[in-house]
Enzyme design. Structure first.
Site, PDB file in Angstrom:
ATOM      1  N   GLY A  10       0.782  -1.231   0.000  1.00 57.38           N
ATOM      2  CA  GLY A  10       0.000   0.000   0.000  1.00 57.38           C
ATOM      3  C   GLY A  10       0.815   1.282   0.000  1.00 57.38           C
ATOM      4  N   THR A  11       2.040   1.227  -0.530  1.00 59.30           N
ATOM      5  CA  THR A  11       2.830   2.482  -0.559  1.00 59.30           C
ATOM      6  C   THR A  11       2.210   3.478  -1.529  1.00 59.30           C
ATOM      7  OG1 THR A  11       4.349   1.643  -2.246  1.00 59.30           O
ATOM      8  CG2 THR A  11       4.983   1.323   0.066  1.00 59.30           C
ATOM      9  N   ASN A  12       1.583   2.971  -2.591  1.00 64.32           N
ATOM     10  CA  ASN A  12       0.895   3.916  -3.503  1.00 64.32           C
ATOM     11  C   ASN A  12      -0.340   4.502  -2.825  1.00 64.32           C
ATOM     12  OD1 ASN A  12       2.058   4.157  -6.366  1.00 64.32           O
ATOM     13  ND2 ASN A  12       2.301   2.007  -5.892  1.00 64.32           N
ATOM     14  N   ILE A  24      -8.239  -9.702 -10.832  1.00 65.90           N
ATOM     15  CA  ILE A  24      -8.744  -9.196 -12.120  1.00 65.90           C
ATOM     16  C   ILE A  24     -10.248  -8.950 -11.963  1.00 65.90           C
ATOM     17  CG2 ILE A  24      -8.991  -9.683 -14.591  1.00 65.90           C
ATOM     18  CD1 ILE A  24      -6.065  -9.426 -13.587  1.00 65.90           C
ATOM     19  N   LEU A  25     -10.681  -7.722 -12.195  1.00 64.94           N
ATOM     20  CA  LEU A  25     -12.097  -7.391 -12.022  1.00 64.94           C
ATOM     21  C   LEU A  25     -12.916  -7.950 -13.192  1.00 64.94           C
ATOM     22  CD1 LEU A  25     -11.582  -3.696 -10.871  1.00 64.94           C
ATOM     23  CD2 LEU A  25     -12.283  -5.635  -9.440  1.00 64.94           C
ATOM     24  N   ASN A  71      -5.578   2.339 -12.960  1.00 63.89           N
ATOM     25  CA  ASN A  71      -4.602   1.413 -12.380  1.00 63.89           C
ATOM     26  C   ASN A  71      -3.215   1.954 -12.610  1.00 63.89           C
ATOM     27  OD1 ASN A  71      -3.537  -1.135 -11.354  1.00 63.89           O
ATOM     28  ND2 ASN A  71      -3.015  -1.612 -13.472  1.00 63.89           N
ATOM     29  N   HIS A  84       0.687   0.716 -13.293  1.00 58.32           N
ATOM     30  CA  HIS A  84       1.423  -0.483 -13.700  1.00 58.32           C
ATOM     31  C   HIS A  84       2.919  -0.143 -13.738  1.00 58.32           C
ATOM     32  CE1 HIS A  84       1.928  -4.408 -15.531  1.00 58.32           C
ATOM     33  NE2 HIS A  84       2.782  -3.850 -16.350  1.00 58.32           N
TER      34      HIS A  84
HETATM   35  C1  GRF Z   1       3.293  -1.205  -7.502  1.00 59.71           C
HETATM   36  O1  GRF Z   1       4.570  -1.409  -8.088  1.00 59.71           O
HETATM   37  C2  GRF Z   1       2.275  -1.081  -8.599  1.00 59.71           C
HETATM   38  O2  GRF Z   1       2.798  -0.624  -9.816  1.00 59.71           O
HETATM   39  C3  GRF Z   1       1.824  -2.482  -8.813  1.00 59.71           C
HETATM   40  O3  GRF Z   1       1.890  -3.105  -7.550  1.00 59.71           O
HETATM   41  C4  GRF Z   1       2.846  -2.438  -6.750  1.00 59.71           C
HETATM   42  C5  GRF Z   1       2.119  -2.094  -5.484  1.00 59.71           C
HETATM   43  O4  GRF Z   1       2.931  -1.544  -4.541  1.00 59.71           O
HETATM   44  N1  GRF Z   1       0.492  -2.502  -9.366  1.00 59.71           N
HETATM   45  P1  GRF Z   1       2.211  -0.919  -3.227  1.00 59.71           P
HETATM   46  O5  GRF Z   1       1.246  -1.968  -2.679  1.00 59.71           O
HETATM   47  O6  GRF Z   1       1.477   0.308  -3.660  1.00 59.71           O
HETATM   48  O7  GRF Z   1       3.356  -0.642  -2.322  1.00 59.71           O
END
Ligand code: GRF
Length: 188
Positions: free
Chosen positions: A12-14, A86-87, A101, A103
């Protein structure tokens, strides 16, 4: 105020970056109304630490239909932030244009089934690519096939490994995700 629902499967860093940039005002006029995970993961803890409502729907064939039952009607944007399930097409089509999303590669290259996390970086290194990066795109029925919203690249060096690549890609993700969200929400 725009309402965002975020789907997670991992650290969940994003998600954290989105929470922080909403708090700092970098992402304007938005709030995270719900975080949904398809498995136990640290992303849920991050949401709880910010008093954001969470839900855990175990991954599997009913995930999309269960998700459809709990997503608030007034949701403006669904953000997949390190989400691995996958939704289903019917879910994606009922929220068409409102699901994005991130990627960890320069789509359309290195996307599709099985291309997630270290699998992407291993493939980029093995192919001796000169560049990599990250892409924020709309989610459509096909995996990683939706129109790109924002993409940023960097040079891959001789000394790069899948691990150093992952590090560099994460940095780019944290940079472009808030910008892409502002763009989709119609913020200036
Ligand atoms: C990220 O590299 C994103 O591109 C991919 O999964 C990873 C998730 O990282 N879809 P986090 O859970 O947000 O740390």
């Amino acid at each position: 105020m725009k309402n965002i629902v975020i789907l997670v499967s991992g650290s969940g860093t994003n998600l954290q970056r989105i929470i922080d940039t909403i708090d700092s005002g970098e992402i304007q006029n938005a709030k995270v109304s719900l975080v949904v995970a398809d498995r136990e993961c640290y992303g849920l803890e991050r949401a709880k630490n910010h008093n954001i409502k969470t839900a855990l729907i175990p991954r599997g064939k009913n995930f999309s239909s269960e998700l459809g039952k709990i997503i608030p009607e007034n949701t403006d944007l669904i953000v997949l932030a390190g989400f691995l399930s996958i939704l289903k097409p019917e879910f994606v089509e009922s929220w068409a244009g409102k699901i994005i999303n991130i990627h960890p590669a320069l789509l359309p290259k290195y996307g599709g089934k099985g291309m997630w996390g270290h699998h992407v970086h291993n493939a980029v290194i093995e192919a001796k690519e000169k560049e990599s990066g990250a892409t924020v795109h709309f989610v459509t029925v096909g995996i990683d096939e939706g129109e790109a919203i924002l993409q940023k690249s960097f040079e891959v060096t001789e000394s790069d490994t899948p691990e150093t690549l992952a590090e560099k890609v994460h940095k780019i993700e944290y940079e472009i995700f808030p910008i892409a969200i502002n763009k989709v929400l119609g913020n200036n």
